[in-house]
Design an enzyme around this catalytic site. Structure first.
Site, short mmCIF file in Angstrom:
data_model
loop_
_atom_site.label_atom_id
_atom_site.label_comp_id
_atom_site.label_asym_id
_atom_site.label_seq_id
_atom_site.Cartn_x
_atom_site.Cartn_y
_atom_site.Cartn_z
N HIS A 17 0.92 -1.27 -0.02
CA HIS A 17 0.07 0.13 0.14
C HIS A 17 0.93 1.33 0.01
CE1 HIS A 17 -3.11 -2.65 2.30
NE2 HIS A 17 -3.56 -2.54 0.95
N ARG A 91 -1.34 -6.18 -8.06
CA ARG A 91 -0.26 -7.24 -7.77
C ARG A 91 -0.04 -8.19 -8.81
NH1 ARG A 91 -2.90 -8.24 -1.75
NH2 ARG A 91 -4.54 -8.50 -3.33
N SER A 128 -3.22 -7.99 3.06
CA SER A 128 -3.56 -7.70 4.34
C SER A 128 -4.19 -8.87 4.81
CB SER A 128 -4.60 -6.55 4.41
OG SER A 128 -4.04 -5.10 4.12
#
Length: 159
Positions: A17, A91, A128
């Site tokens: 991030h 990603r 995450s």
């Protein structure tokens, strides 16, 4: 002046991030990072306020980055903040497929365009959800997150 919006749940904020924030900060005049509660995730790891505070701490080195909280549609926030683009980090091809559909929906509803910023291979594997799982099982993964999140993750680890 080009102003962009980088929305996400950031639960927790991680190095991928921050890489996207830094890239956007270098490319655009003003970056608004917006922390939201994802309604599809019923049990957040960190509170809204904790995620907001972590983002502020993690982005202090980026002078043209502003952090906000929101609880509305991303396109409504984009309109209210008068941003030029929404940005999203990618990603992998899997991210692209889901983000493309969301970008097309956002454009259809509001006319706002979404720009995709690829992450480096160094951060492409970080998610995450994995950080939350690893922490819940008592393993340290502080090398994957900024210091602001690392301290809070340590507090969440089982004793």
């Amino acid at each position: 002046m080009v102003k962009v919006l980088y929305p996400g749940s950031f639960d927790p904020v991680h190095n991928g991030h921050i890489e996207i924030c830094a890239t956007a900060s270098a490319l655009f005049d003003h970056v608004v990072v917006a922390a939201m509660r994802n309604p599809q995730k019923s049990n957040p790891f960190f509170t809204d306020d904790e995620r907001f505070e972590m983002l502020i701490e993690a982005c202090t080195h980026l002078k043209n980055v502003e952090v906000v909280q929101f609880g509305e549609l991303v396109v409504d926030l984009a309109d209210r903040l008068d941003v030029d683009f929404i940005i999203k980090g990618l990603r992998s091809a899997v991210d692209f497929e889901s983000e493309l559909q969301m970008a097309q929906m956002n454009k259809s509803v509001s006319g706002v365009e979404t720009l995709f910023l690829p992450s480096t291979s160094e951060n492409a594997f970080i998610a995450s959800k994995y950080i939350r799982d690893i922490t819940r099982l008592g393993t340290d993964c502080s090398h994957l997150v900024p210091e602001a999140a690392a301290q809070r993750l340590q507090e969440k680890m089982p004793k």
